[in-house]
Design an enzyme around this catalytic site. Structure first.
Site, PDB file in Angstrom:
ATOM      1  N   CYS A   3      22.280  49.725  32.875  1.00 23.37           N
ATOM      2  CA  CYS A   3      23.640  50.232  33.058  1.00 23.37           C
ATOM      3  C   CYS A   3      23.649  51.285  34.168  1.00 23.37           C
ATOM      4  CB  CYS A   3      24.174  50.842  31.770  1.00 23.37           C
ATOM      5  SG  CYS A   3      25.830  51.552  31.952  1.00 23.37           S
ATOM      6  N   LYS A   8      16.915  44.436  29.448  1.00 25.86           N
ATOM      7  CA  LYS A   8      17.814  44.044  30.535  1.00 25.86           C
ATOM      8  C   LYS A   8      17.814  45.168  31.562  1.00 25.86           C
ATOM      9  CE  LYS A   8      22.493  42.369  31.575  1.00 25.86           C
ATOM     10  NZ  LYS A   8      22.954  43.349  32.574  1.00 25.86           N
ATOM     11  N   GLY A  17      28.634  37.254  32.328  1.00 26.14           N
ATOM     12  CA  GLY A  17      29.460  38.379  31.909  1.00 26.14           C
ATOM     13  C   GLY A  17      30.897  38.166  32.311  1.00 26.14           C
ATOM     14  N   ARG A  18      31.234  38.598  33.512  1.00 27.67           N
ATOM     15  CA  ARG A  18      32.626  38.546  33.957  1.00 27.67           C
ATOM     16  C   ARG A  18      33.173  37.121  34.072  1.00 27.67           C
ATOM     17  NH1 ARG A  18      32.549  42.361  39.109  1.00 27.67           N
ATOM     18  NH2 ARG A  18      30.504  41.370  39.313  1.00 27.67           N
ATOM     19  N   GLY A  39      24.334  37.839  37.128  1.00 31.89           N
ATOM     20  CA  GLY A  39      25.075  38.391  38.252  1.00 31.89           C
ATOM     21  C   GLY A  39      25.968  37.378  38.933  1.00 31.89           C
ATOM     22  N   ASP A  40      27.283  37.551  38.797  1.00 28.24           N
ATOM     23  CA  ASP A  40      28.285  36.751  39.523  1.00 28.24           C
ATOM     24  C   ASP A  40      28.339  35.287  39.114  1.00 28.24           C
ATOM     25  OD1 ASP A  40      28.758  39.082  40.941  1.00 28.24           O
ATOM     26  OD2 ASP A  40      27.557  38.470  42.674  1.00 28.24           O
ATOM     27  N   PRO A  99      26.266  41.607  27.332  1.00 28.88           N
ATOM     28  CA  PRO A  99      26.862  42.757  26.649  1.00 28.88           C
ATOM     29  C   PRO A  99      27.814  43.474  27.591  1.00 28.88           C
ATOM     30  CG  PRO A  99      24.651  43.300  27.403  1.00 28.88           C
ATOM     31  CD  PRO A  99      24.865  41.842  27.721  1.00 28.88           C
ATOM     32  N   MET A 100      29.046  43.717  27.139  1.00 28.04           N
ATOM     33  CA  MET A 100      30.030  44.417  27.960  1.00 28.04           C
ATOM     34  C   MET A 100      30.762  45.435  27.104  1.00 28.04           C
ATOM     35  SD  MET A 100      31.527  41.304  30.340  1.00 28.04           S
ATOM     36  CE  MET A 100      31.473  40.048  29.041  1.00 28.04           C
TER      37      MET A 100
END
Length: 317
Positions: free
Chosen positions: A103, A144, A231-232, A208-209, A17-18
């Protein structure tokens, strides 16, 4: 309603989720390129959904069948609102509800929400229980979170694992670390060991990453994880969930065409201006990248004020 989490093969992949990124438009684009095993919505405030602000927020949880299975990710402070919305999510056809306890943004934390709940454990437990009551066993409830608030704190994960969650996702940084350091995958692995001891039925996901499917598979194997959340990484490759991504071979014309599809879908989805056009700037570098003149083209696109203007620039590029 069946528990979709039970049906997932391992390791499974999740689109993170972003905020102002993973709306229904972008999720549909990802589904067309290479769908993950699970989608998450943007995070949405349950207190706002139970207030006069509902109409403004409801766009955050709009979806199409193409985006299934889809987990609604929520945040807020009032357990009763979590209960109400969990029951609504069942009726809306969501595959589950995930509570955002990770968050790190200052305004959210100062309001006592998300990662602030690491330090307000009585409220955290009350929120989980209320959400589970609302879901009534019809859809899974998950969380999360991060490794801790200021420091790594495994007592936090022990508490969460005692709540009979369907799934726990751990982002490999503390709240204090934000995104300033590499994710601590070794510590994610330590939380997984706690899962094995305390709640072996709870699915465990690392985050993460992660920038590629191959990297995710390696981490899942190394730390014996049920799933990997990306995510990214989606910003570097919209086909990141594919077993063999074609993105590196995409031509300039193909990349531009994919961005045009995104813009067209944005324009036809948010016909009443529910989303502002500058939101598309976040996606520009995904598509307009990796070819000669990309930087100059991005600079022109980033100042466009309408979807028609964006499309006109791309048509003449």
């Amino acid at each position: 309603m069946a528990n979709v989490l039970i049906e997932l093969s391992h390791p499974f992949f999740v689109l993170a989720p972003m905020d102002d990124v993973t709306d229904t438009v972008f999720r549909q684009l990802v589904a067309d390129c290479a769908a993950p095993d699970l989608f998450f919505t943007e995070f949405v405030n349950v207190d706002g959904l139970c207030s006069e602000g509902r109409e403004r927020l409801i766009k955050r949880i709009e979806f199409t069948p193409k985006e299934r299975p889809l987990i609604a990710q929520v945040w807020g402070k009032n357990p009763e609102n979590y209960r109400k919305m969990a029951a609504e999510f069942v009726e809306m056809g969501f595959a589950g509800v995930d509570i955002n306890m990770g968050c790190p943004q200052k305004t959210v934390v100062n309001n006592g929400c998300c990662s602030a709940l690491i330090n307000d454990r009585e409220l955290a437990v009350a929120i989980i229980q209320a959400t589970q009551d609302g879901a009534a066993g019809k859809i899974p409830v998950s969380v999360k979170t991060r490794l801790g608030f200021n420091t790594v704190d495994f007592t936090w994960h022990e508490l969460l694992l005692q709540q009979k969650l369907s799934m726990l996702t751990v982002h490999g940084r503390t709240r204090k670390e934000m995104s300033a350091v590499p994710a601590h995958w070794d510590l994610i692995g330590e939380v997984r060991k706690l899962r094995d001891k305390i709640a072996p039925a709870t699915l465990f996901v690392g985050n993460g990453d992660v920038l590629s499917r191959e990297q995710g598979l390696a981490l899942a194997n190394q730390y014996v994880l049920d799933g990997i959340m990306i995510g990214r990484g989606i910003f570097q490759d919209p086909f990141v969930f594919a077993e063999e991504s074609p993105w590196s071979t995409y031509t300039r014309a193909q990349r531009i065409e994919l961005y045009k599809r995104h813009i067209h879908l944005f324009a036809t989805t948010w016909v009443r201006g529910e989303r502002r056009v500058p939101m598309l700037n976040k996606f520009c570098k995904i598509y307009i990248n990796g070819f000669d003149g990309a930087k100059e083209l991005r600079e022109r696109l980033m100042v466009a004020g309408t979807t028609d203007e964006l499309l006109s620039i791309l048509e003449s590029a």
